[in-house]
Design a protein around this motif. Structure first.
Motif, PDB file in Angstrom:
ATOM      1  N   ILE A 101      15.285   3.491   5.635  1.00  0.00           N
ATOM      2  CA  ILE A 101      14.723   3.972   4.369  1.00  0.00           C
ATOM      3  C   ILE A 101      13.719   5.092   4.678  1.00  0.00           C
ATOM      4  N   THR A 102      13.915   6.256   4.067  1.00  0.00           N
ATOM      5  CA  THR A 102      13.100   7.434   4.405  1.00  0.00           C
ATOM      6  C   THR A 102      11.982   7.684   3.390  1.00  0.00           C
ATOM      7  N   LEU A 103      11.158   8.668   3.727  1.00  0.00           N
ATOM      8  CA  LEU A 103      10.067   9.056   2.832  1.00  0.00           C
ATOM      9  C   LEU A 103      10.627   9.538   1.484  1.00  0.00           C
ATOM     10  N   ASP A 104      11.743  10.251   1.527  1.00  0.00           N
ATOM     11  CA  ASP A 104      12.369  10.716   0.281  1.00  0.00           C
ATOM     12  C   ASP A 104      12.778   9.538  -0.593  1.00  0.00           C
ATOM     13  N   ASP A 105      13.402   8.534   0.034  1.00  0.00           N
ATOM     14  CA  ASP A 105      13.796   7.341  -0.726  1.00  0.00           C
ATOM     15  C   ASP A 105      12.576   6.720  -1.398  1.00  0.00           C
ATOM     16  N   VAL A 106      11.487   6.686  -0.648  1.00  0.00           N
ATOM     17  CA  VAL A 106      10.268   6.065  -1.177  1.00  0.00           C
ATOM     18  C   VAL A 106       9.753   6.869  -2.368  1.00  0.00           C
ATOM     19  N   LEU A 111       7.606   3.743   5.346  1.00  0.00           N
ATOM     20  CA  LEU A 111       6.836   2.505   5.254  1.00  0.00           C
ATOM     21  C   LEU A 111       5.366   2.795   4.963  1.00  0.00           C
ATOM     22  N   ALA A 112       4.829   3.831   5.654  1.00  0.00           N
ATOM     23  CA  ALA A 112       3.410   4.153   5.461  1.00  0.00           C
ATOM     24  C   ALA A 112       3.156   4.565   4.015  1.00  0.00           C
ATOM     25  N   ALA A 134       5.458  -7.579   4.077  1.00  0.00           N
ATOM     26  CA  ALA A 134       6.105  -7.902   2.799  1.00  0.00           C
ATOM     27  C   ALA A 134       7.294  -6.969   2.548  1.00  0.00           C
ATOM     28  N   LEU A 135       7.183  -5.729   3.062  1.00  0.00           N
ATOM     29  CA  LEU A 135       8.272  -4.762   2.863  1.00  0.00           C
ATOM     30  C   LEU A 135       9.333  -4.829   3.960  1.00  0.00           C
ATOM     31  N   ILE A 136       8.905  -4.907   5.219  1.00  0.00           N
ATOM     32  CA  ILE A 136       9.921  -4.765   6.280  1.00  0.00           C
ATOM     33  C   ILE A 136      10.653  -6.055   6.631  1.00  0.00           C
ATOM     34  N   VAL A 137       9.969  -7.182   6.575  1.00  0.00           N
ATOM     35  CA  VAL A 137      10.641  -8.417   7.023  1.00  0.00           C
ATOM     36  C   VAL A 137      11.871  -8.751   6.168  1.00  0.00           C
ATOM     37  N   PRO A 138      11.750  -8.695   4.838  1.00  0.00           N
ATOM     38  CA  PRO A 138      12.949  -9.015   4.030  1.00  0.00           C
ATOM     39  C   PRO A 138      14.100  -8.035   4.288  1.00  0.00           C
ATOM     40  N   ALA A 139      13.758  -6.759   4.567  1.00  0.00           N
ATOM     41  CA  ALA A 139      14.811  -5.772   4.824  1.00  0.00           C
ATOM     42  C   ALA A 139      15.484  -6.058   6.158  1.00  0.00           C
ATOM     43  N   ALA A 158       4.934   3.780   1.325  1.00  0.00           N
ATOM     44  CA  ALA A 158       5.131   2.657   0.406  1.00  0.00           C
ATOM     45  C   ALA A 158       3.948   1.699   0.471  1.00  0.00           C
ATOM     46  N   THR A 159       3.467   1.457   1.686  1.00  0.00           N
ATOM     47  CA  THR A 159       2.338   0.538   1.841  1.00  0.00           C
ATOM     48  C   THR A 159       1.090   1.115   1.187  1.00  0.00           C
ATOM     49  N   ALA A 160       0.877   2.405   1.401  1.00  0.00           N
ATOM     50  CA  ALA A 160      -0.316   3.032   0.821  1.00  0.00           C
ATOM     51  C   ALA A 160      -0.252   2.968  -0.705  1.00  0.00           C
ATOM     52  N   ALA A 161       0.929   3.252  -1.254  1.00  0.00           N
ATOM     53  CA  ALA A 161       1.049   3.230  -2.713  1.00  0.00           C
ATOM     54  C   ALA A 161       0.849   1.815  -3.263  1.00  0.00           C
ATOM     55  N   GLY A 162       1.299   0.818  -2.521  1.00  0.00           N
ATOM     56  CA  GLY A 162       1.219  -0.568  -2.998  1.00  0.00           C
ATOM     57  C   GLY A 162      -0.198  -1.088  -3.119  1.00  0.00           C
ATOM     58  N   GLY A 163      -1.105  -0.510  -2.328  1.00  0.00           N
ATOM     59  CA  GLY A 163      -2.504  -0.926  -2.437  1.00  0.00           C
ATOM     60  C   GLY A 163      -2.716  -2.420  -2.190  1.00  0.00           C
ATOM     61  N   GLY A 164      -1.797  -3.063  -1.490  1.00  0.00           N
ATOM     62  CA  GLY A 164      -1.967  -4.482  -1.180  1.00  0.00           C
ATOM     63  C   GLY A 164      -1.674  -5.415  -2.343  1.00  0.00           C
ATOM     64  N   TYR A 165      -1.160  -4.843  -3.437  1.00  0.00           N
ATOM     65  CA  TYR A 165      -0.937  -5.662  -4.633  1.00  0.00           C
ATOM     66  C   TYR A 165       0.476  -6.269  -4.561  1.00  0.00           C
ATOM     67  N   PRO A 166       0.570  -7.600  -4.408  1.00  0.00           N
ATOM     68  CA  PRO A 166       1.880  -8.220  -4.161  1.00  0.00           C
ATOM     69  C   PRO A 166       2.949  -7.889  -5.209  1.00  0.00           C
ATOM     70  N   TYR A 167       2.568  -7.936  -6.479  1.00  0.00           N
ATOM     71  CA  TYR A 167       3.566  -7.655  -7.512  1.00  0.00           C
ATOM     72  C   TYR A 167       4.097  -6.221  -7.383  1.00  0.00           C
ATOM     73  N   PHE A 168       3.176  -5.269  -7.161  1.00  0.00           N
ATOM     74  CA  PHE A 168       3.589  -3.877  -7.050  1.00  0.00           C
ATOM     75  C   PHE A 168       4.430  -3.663  -5.788  1.00  0.00           C
TER      76      PHE A 168
END
Ligand SMILES: Nc1ncnc2c1ncn2[C@@H]1O[C@H](COP(=O)(O)OP(=O)(O)OP(=O)(O)O)[C@@H](O)[C@H]1O
Ligand SMILES: [Mg+2]
Length: 392
Positions: free
Chosen positions: A291-296, A261-262, A244-249, A264-274
């Motif tokens: 996109i780096t860890l700092d950006d995230v 990416l790791a 959901a994060l990488i393909v659109p980018a 952002a994915t962990a923070a998202g918790g699999g919740y599509p809206y978030f």
């Protein structure tokens, strides 16, 4: 990075750039579509049930997209939005039939249009609903004024017409948990009748709603448990979250670093809206690819703010002080999982579960909690317990 080409779309019902993790469901629907077109045969109706913001509306729109290029007769409705369900359905069908008349030769649609005219006039005698096609109403088929009977008859004529045209009919009802018990009963009866033919007509009904929907349908008619193919719509798994994060980018030639990416994915918790909110804010804050860890880290704070303000805070503020105490207790006990009402009462220092039933019922009515099973309570929005934990 350039916000103009930001691909992510947090919000309600907004088509995500990638409908991640829902491939099996879409493949299943594709089989239904092809059977309808090739053999004129329909399948079991579906119910998509899941928490707020997991992507039910996005899925309904995707199903609509899959068939609308194929000449299907379609109607999409939201229950409880403004009009009663029969009226809303009638209006949506008018739009669907208008499109169909532009696509199919009129003689093939005449009977359907005539029956539908009598049906819609019965529902709205003021005639505010008009087909815009000159057709004689066919009386005595779907115009008894009893919604269950009329809907059943209308399903038949819709399905027969579609079969003759080698297409199908797709009826979608979103927020179905808002329908009245009578409306749900009528719907169940029509779907039930439709499924009993030797070769069911090529009419697909898909309802979507909160996790309480299956129980509500079963309360309307007990056979509803076997009537529908229930498809719980859950959170996304790791792989789907990453997609959901990488393909659109990637489609815009932007990469994510593995660390970014790791996180952002962990923070998202699999919740599509978030995940959409994270993608959007991380993108807006990032300077360049990758996109780096700092950006995230920076984007995440904005994403959390957006979701707090757009989702959690309004719900929290709608609750009274006593209701908030209950919400807090549900979060403490259950976290993201359902909590037993008995444990909640005990934690709140109430001797009996009935002591919290007023607050409980109000919170269910406000749509903040639901009862996944008797004696249990859970939040309708993923992550609500986290938000509550962060409140003073
Ligand atoms: N499979 C998916 N992959 C990525 N993003 C998604 C997916 N499904 C939905 N989204 C995004 O999640 C958000 C919520 O989707 P949607 O409004 O369809 O949820 P919902 O289940 O209908 O919520 P509600 O119960 O509040 O109506 C939207 O921003 C949408 O773009
Ligand atoms: Mg929705």
């Amino acid at each position: 990075m350039d916000p103009v080409i930001n691909p992510y779309r947090p919000g309600a019902g907004r088509r995500p750039p990638l409908l991640a993790g829902r491939e099996p469901l879409l493949a299943g629907f594709d089989i239904i579509r092809r059977r309808a077109e090739q053999f004129g045969e329909g399948d079991r109706s579906w119910v998509l049930n899941g928490l707020r913001g997991v992507g039910k509306t996005a899925l309904l729109n995707e199903l609509l997209g899959q068939v609308s290029g194929h000449g299907w007769i379609t109607a999409k409705v939201e229950a409880g939005a403004s009009a009663p369900l029969p009226m809303a359905l009638s209006q949506a069908l008018i739009r669907g039939l208008r499109t169909a008349t532009g696509r199919h030769p009129e003689p093939g649609l005449r009977r359907l249009l005539g029956v539908f005219k009598a049906f819609s006039v019965k529902i709205d005698p003021t005639g505010a609903l008009t087909l815009g096609v000159d057709v004689e109403a066919i009386r005595g088929v779907a115009d008894s004024g009893r919604f269950a009977e009329d809907l059943t008859a209308l399903f038949d004529v819709l399905g027969e017409t579609a079969r003759d045209l080698s297409v199908g009919v797709l009826l979608l009802i979103d927020e179905l948990q808002e329908a009245t018990l009578d409306e749900l009963t009528a719907l169940n009866m029509a779907v039930h009748h439709h499924g009993q033919a030797d070769t069911p007509l090529p009419l697909a009904f898909v309802g979507a709603g909160l996790p309480s929907l299956p129980a509500q349908l079963a309360e309307a008619t007990s056979y509803a448990e076997r009537l529908y193919d229930y498809r719980p719509i859950g959170l996304l798994d790791q792989q789907a979250s990453r997609d959901a994060l990488i393909v659109p980018a990637k489609q815009r030639e932007i990469e994510w670093t593995p660390q970014g990416l790791a996180a952002a994915t962990a923070a998202g918790g699999g919740y599509p809206y978030f995940l959409q909110a994270i993608g959007k804010h991380v993108w807006d804050n990032a300077r360049r690819s990758p996109i780096t860890l700092d950006d995230v880290d920076i984007g995440l704070a904005d994403a959390r703010r957006e979701v707090d303000d757009g989702l959690y805070r309004s719900r929290w503020e709608r609750a009274t002080r006593a209701q908030r105490d209950l919400l807090r207790a549900v979060g403490r006990i259950g976290g993201a999982e359902p909590a037993a009402v008995a444990d909640v009462a005990k934690l709140m220092g109430k001797p009996r579960t009935s002591d919290i039933s007023v607050a409980r019922n109000e919170l269910i009515k406000k749509g903040l909690l639901y009862a996944p099973e008797r004696g249990l309570l859970a939040f309708t929005v993923p992550g609500m317990h986290d938000f509550i934990d962060r409140q003073p």
